[in-house]
Structures are given as C-alpha cells and as structure tokens.
Design a protein around this motif. Structure first.
Motif, short mmCIF file in Angstrom:
data_model
loop_
_atom_site.label_atom_id
_atom_site.label_comp_id
_atom_site.label_asym_id
_atom_site.label_seq_id
_atom_site.Cartn_x
_atom_site.Cartn_y
_atom_site.Cartn_z
N HIS A 100 74.93 53.37 13.84
CA HIS A 100 74.03 53.28 15.01
C HIS A 100 73.10 54.51 15.07
CE1 HIS A 100 72.51 52.24 18.96
NE2 HIS A 100 72.67 53.51 19.28
N LYS B 67 69.29 54.53 13.30
CA LYS B 67 68.21 54.45 14.30
C LYS B 67 67.20 55.59 14.06
CE LYS B 67 68.96 55.59 18.51
NZ LYS B 67 69.44 55.74 19.89
N GLU C 273 65.79 52.36 21.05
CA GLU C 273 67.12 52.00 21.55
C GLU C 273 67.03 50.55 22.06
OE1 GLU C 273 69.69 54.14 21.37
OE2 GLU C 273 71.15 52.76 22.27
ZN LIG Z 1 72.15 54.52 20.93
#
Ligand SMILES: [Zn+2]
Ligand SMILES: [Zn+2]
Ligand SMILES: [Zn+2]
Ligand SMILES: [Zn+2]
Ligand SMILES: [Zn+2]
Ligand SMILES: [Zn+2]
Ligand SMILES: [Zn+2]
Ligand SMILES: [Zn+2]
Lengths: 379, 379
Positions: free
Chosen positions: A283, A287, A294
């Motif tokens: 995650h 990202k 998000e």
């Molecule tokens: Zn997050």
C-alpha cells in the motif's frame, strides 16, 4: 478490532492493496484473462488498485493503443487501476506527451512473454533520456541487464522500479544503488519467496515456467534475509490456460492475485513477516512510487486466523490453475470496501463492470509530488 | 626531419609506442608466442612498452604466479613492460597488496580465450570494491556487460579502461559515462577499425574468430566517426598457430604487434588519421592511464612513404599468420632506440633477451600521480 461473530476469528482492517504488476491479457488474449475477470480476482485478493502491464495484443505503446485499452478498462474494470505504457524500439520520442495517461513505462530488457524486448542499448538510452522523471520506469531486467539499466538510471537520473527481483546478485546491486542515492526501488513476488528450483519436480517443468525463472534456494533465502531492500510485493499475475501450460512450448507465468495476501498472511503467522511489512509493501510504498492518490473510504477486512487449503484453481481468474494448489494457508479476505461501496464479500463481487476508476484520470488534481522512497517507510 | 639517403623517403621520429593489450602466452603456451618472440614482434612494430595480459597458464592471479612471470619476463623480454593481474572468483581480497607490482587488473566479463571469466556480479563488486584506485581496471566487457561494469565504475569510483571497443552501443555508453565525469577510458584495435562481418568470407570463418567478434559495417564506421571518444589504440595481440586456427574449434584472436603501426600510418595517408592521433593513442594516453614513467632516450624512426604488402606471416611473431596478409600499406619502422640503445634496425633485433625492464620496478620513484584522462590529450 471487529470479530467474525460465527467463528470469533480475529478480523483486521488494512488499506486497499496496490499491485503494481498485473497482466490482464486484454485486449488480445482474453481467453487467459480480461479486465473483468482479472480485476475480480484482484478484489478477491484484497487488491483495490492494479497497474496493468502493456504486453497485450496490440501492445500499449502509443496514444491509439492507450486509448483503446483505456476504453476497455473503463467498461470492464471492477477495481481501480493505472495502465502502464510499453517501451518499444521506436516510440521513445512519442512517449513524453502521453506519459501522464500512464502508470509508468515498462521496459522489457530480457526475453519473456512479450514482443517488446529491447536489445539495442542505444534504444535503452533514448527511453531513459526522454521519459519524464515524474513517472517511474519499471524494469524487467535480470542480473547483468539490471546492472546495465542501473547504469542508465545513474546517468539519466530517472526513477526506476525493478520488477520481480529473484537473485542474490540483484539484491546486492540494488543495495549498492540505494546506498549511492540512486532513485531505485524494487519488487519481489510471492513465488520467488516461496518457490525455488528444488520445487520444479513437484510443480512440473511446464507449470514451473516463469520469468525470471525460479532461482536457487540460496537466492530465495537471500530475498528473505534482505527484506529491508525490498520496497514492494507484487504478484506479476501472468495467467495462461492449463492447455497452454501443458502444451508444447509452455508460456512463462503464474497467476497470483487471489493467493498473494493469504500466502503472505501465513508468513506473518510463521513470524517471517509482520502485517506492517505487508501494508508497507502493498500500500504505502506502491502508492508513493507511482504517485497514486489515496482511495477514500477504502479498506480490506481480513480474517487473520481462517485456515484453508488453496484449491487447484482459484475462483475468479480465468486461467484455471495456481502453482500454490495444496498450500495450507492461514488468513483470508472477508470483505473489500472501495470508495465507500462494499465491492466484495466472502467470494462474491457486488459491483458491476466499469465500477473501477483510472487513477490517472482521478489523480490529476491530487498527485503527490514525485519522490521515490529510497528506504521503505512504514505504512 | 632526417631522410633515408637511399630512398630519400621521409623519416620521422615518434616516441616509443605503448601497447596496453598484448597476450604473450608465456608461461604455458609458448608454442604460440613467448616473452622473447612477442617482445621482438613489439620492437619490430615500434612498440617499446607492452602490458602483458594474465590469461597465461597458470593465470597471473596471485603473488606466486606474478613472481613466476616476473622472472620469465626479466630473462626474456626485449622491450619494456608491465604485467597485468587477472581477477578471479577468489582473489579480490588478496590483490591490493600486490597491485603495485602490476600494470592493472584485467577483468574478463565475457566468454573469451581465458578461464578467468567472472559471471557472479557479487564477485565483480568485490573486485571493484577492493582494487586500489591508483591502478586501472581493464575490462573485457561487451555491450550489456560493459554497461553493467560502468554501473560498478560509477558506484565504486574506480578507473576503468575498456578494452577493444567494437560496437556503436559501446561507444554511446562510454560517451555518456565520460559526459557524467566517470573515470572511463577506452581502446580500439586495428582489426575492429579495418575489418567487419563482410570480411569474414575472405578471411575464412576460422581465421576470423576473434573476441569481440568482427562487428557490422555500421559499427566499424561508428568507431571511425567517434575517435574523440577513443583514448588508446591497442593490438590485442592474441597469437595462435595456423594449425590451431584451422582446427576443430579455432581459438579466437589475431596477432597484431608487427602490423599495427604500418596499418595506422596507411590510414594517415588516407586522411582518416593524423600522426598526432597515433602518438596520442599509442604513447601519451596509455602512459597516463597506466601511470607509466617516460622511457629516457627512447624513440622510433619510421619511414612514412615506404610502400609494401603485408606477407602471409610477419617475421617475429611465432604464430605464423596474420589476418592482414595482402594489405598494401604505406609506412614502416626503420629503427627503434630504447634507453639510448639501438634495439632494432630494418628487421634485426640488436639486443639480448632480458634487455627489457619491468616499468613497475623502474617506476616506483617516478610514478605520475593517478588521474585517468577524461578527454584524450595531445602527445
Ligand atoms: Zn494509505
Ligand atoms: Zn532522442
Ligand atoms: Zn517480467
Ligand atoms: Zn510481468
Ligand atoms: Zn570484500
Ligand atoms: Zn579481450
Ligand atoms: Zn585480449
Ligand atoms: Zn612521452
């Protein structure tokens, strides 16, 4: 932490997982997988964002093919996604203008299941020169070719994400590159953490075909001993049908979307990983590396204790087999909520194709400034 | 400028030439060449310093083998010399202590005529880590392996001299490395400037075997168009007998010591080179790259105009053939003076074996401070 009333097993919430390495075979080979079946498999595995690889048919190498795939994805995707562009021998100068539509630029520098392999180092350099630094270059580059690509990373100062690291030597190269401050991150796949050459007899020569190949036990253990160098986990979900895998020249690749999280949770129970390790590499870091926004109100509810055995084939992927068949695992995905909607519960997809969003269309406003992490940050 | 009274041809004096890339096959394969025959061939070609390569039998990889070869050279050499050490999979940590005895460290990163090929990138890194920066690392590293080695050069900041560049891609890599300020220099051999794949039918498949292989015409012309990137010429004098070259598995390699200067002088007449180009790449730069002392009272007298045809085999090399047989050339070596002694005149060696000196024993006092040239300097 909520409990599953029936089994009083421990339920835990984690952020939606981001798999940066997925082959959806759509367009062109949808008998293996497509945007709907593949993203269903993703949700079943707790994955709410996939980065789709460009070795489709046609390959995603220019504006036209990117628009073609963007339309297909918009109509069929069940989870959110970005679409990677492919570097070809002739498109280096055209890519900068369409880079913002993509997740990143995939470069194939070794022979694998693609017709995008680049052999001319001059072409490598053209891509490293032209591709904008605000989007990652994703490398399929093994051993010596990885070192060669890291040279270009150091010369042209472009961020590089090394796919499916499998060898001790590759970890050593990447550790030195990071120590020297180069913008390098890397991925490891569950199959290189859990299989090595000793497993080929049990898996069968055909079914074990994957690139990079399954390595030695020393290599496999070296990956475990050097998790600090590894920024992301990824499935390299590469579906082929059973017929193809048992045919003459079996194409390389394993499905992985529905098995990655249960397998990694099992390693948490074995003490080889923590839940934070998983959230960081599935995650937080992905990202950051891909500058993704998000996903609001998005999480995955997992049952940490559920014990089960991986069947011969998982439910959603069309490929109809898994190399992990027979594995006893502990932990499973119970529910996935994506942008406030319950999209998956206990084996059922609850949304229609097209629910998934292209995060490059969403994210134009909310892009996080481009800075690849040199060291993995806690989630 | 003195004239040859008989032919009133123009005689010119140039400094003694330095060939950084010579295989003398001694010890172990002296039926091909030895320290006497090879250094005689050197003098006949105007070469007054050779750097001997370590792929002898035994290979020169530690104190004992270095002492063995040092004794042989001291008793047989006719020209001055340095002796390169060879990187092996196990000697990285031992080499620093004996580096001062050597010319530099030769690393074999591609399959060629040696049992010193290094495949494990971890071993490459050990050598780049341990080898002292005051002596060059000489690379047999082609294409992708060159890029990989340049990555290590950039990480460990060790000076690298790239042997026998043959490809457009290699020139491009080296140009980028130099632009980025890396301590990289490179060599080209006459055979890669004068032969390409089109010549294989005339040379014959067996006799054309050489590593790096003869490249395409595009590659060959690219070398000529990018002389500014090329720091040194070298023969890669790699003698094998006619029987060996016409046998089953012909070993790769060309003799070159007696033909390099006449061939290059012919290119001066063709306008593709100047005499300064030759002196820069066969005296000034090699001396700087290997931190060699100036040889006092040493020069070569050449006849710029003498036209002749290269015979089937040159006089001094024991190998008994040359790929340049039949070439019409213009220019030849008339006289060589080494440390005040006339050592060669018109086909005759005038000194005894053992006259040659090890410049690492001479040079301990007069070593020029280590700084590899980033751009070629005029002589
Ligand atoms: Zn997050
Ligand atoms: Zn360009
Ligand atoms: Zn790959
Ligand atoms: Zn892949
Ligand atoms: Zn060491
Ligand atoms: Zn070589
Ligand atoms: Zn050589
Ligand atoms: Zn001089």
């Amino acid at each position: 932490h909520p409990y599953d009333c029936q089994s009083s097993n421990k339920l835990v919430r984690i952020p939606g997982l981001i798999d940066l390495h997925v082959h959806l075979r759509d367009p062109g080979q949808t008998h293996k997988e497509d945007w709907e079946s593949g993203t269903a498999a993703a949700l079943a595995g707790g994955v709410t964002v996939v980065a789709a690889m460009p070795n489709t048919n046609p390959s995603i190498i220019d504006k036209e093919t990117m628009q073609l795939v963007t339309k297909i994805a918009a109509s069929k995707a069940l989870c959110d996604y970005v679409i990677n562009l492919g570097a070809s021998s002739g498109n280096a100068a055209h890519l900068p203008s369409i880079a913002p539509l993509s997740g990143g630029l995939k470069m194939y520098l070794d022979p694998t299941f693609s017709n995008l392999q680049l052999d001319d180092l001059g072409v490598w350099m053209e891509h490293f020169k032209h591709w904008p630094a605000s989007y990652p270059i994703i490398l399929h580059a093994e051993k010596t070719r990885l070192a060669a690509a890291l040279f270009m990373c150091s010369i042209f100062k472009k961020p590089v994400h090394v796919a499916h690291v499998s060898l001790r030597e590759e970890i050593m190269l990447i550790r030195e590159a990071k120590k020297a401050g180069l913008p390098v991150t890397c991925e490891v796949c569950p199959h290189h953490l859990l299989f090595c050459q000793d497993d080929i007899p049990t898996l069968g020569a055909n079914f074990s075909e994957v690139r990079p190949r399954l390595a030695t036990r020393v290599d496999m253990e070296y990956l475990w001993d050097n998790l600090d160098v590894i920024d992301t986990f990824g499935t390299d979900h590469a579906p082929h049908t059973v017929d193809e895998k048992t045919g003459e020249k079996p194409p390389p690749g394993f499905p992985g979307l529905e098995t990655m999280l249960p397998l990694l949770l099992t390693e948490v129970h074995r003490g080889r990983l923590t839940l934070e390790d998983i959230v960081l590499r599935l995650h937080t870091n992905p990202k950051k590396i891909f500058h993704l926004p998000e996903q609001p109100d998005t999480f995955v509810e997992i049952d940490l204790d559920k014990q089960w055995t991986i069947p011969p084939a998982m439910k959603f992927s069309r490929c109809g087999w898994t190399p992990f068949a027979g594995f006893n695992v502990r932990g499973c995905v119970r529910k996935v909520v994506l942008r406030g909607e319950v999209v998956y519960v206990d084996g059922k997809i609850l949304v229609q194709p097209g629910f998934g969003k292209n995060l490059r269309e969403v994210s134009t406003s909310m892009v996080i400034p481009p800075s690849a992490p040199s060291t993995p940050l806690l989630g």
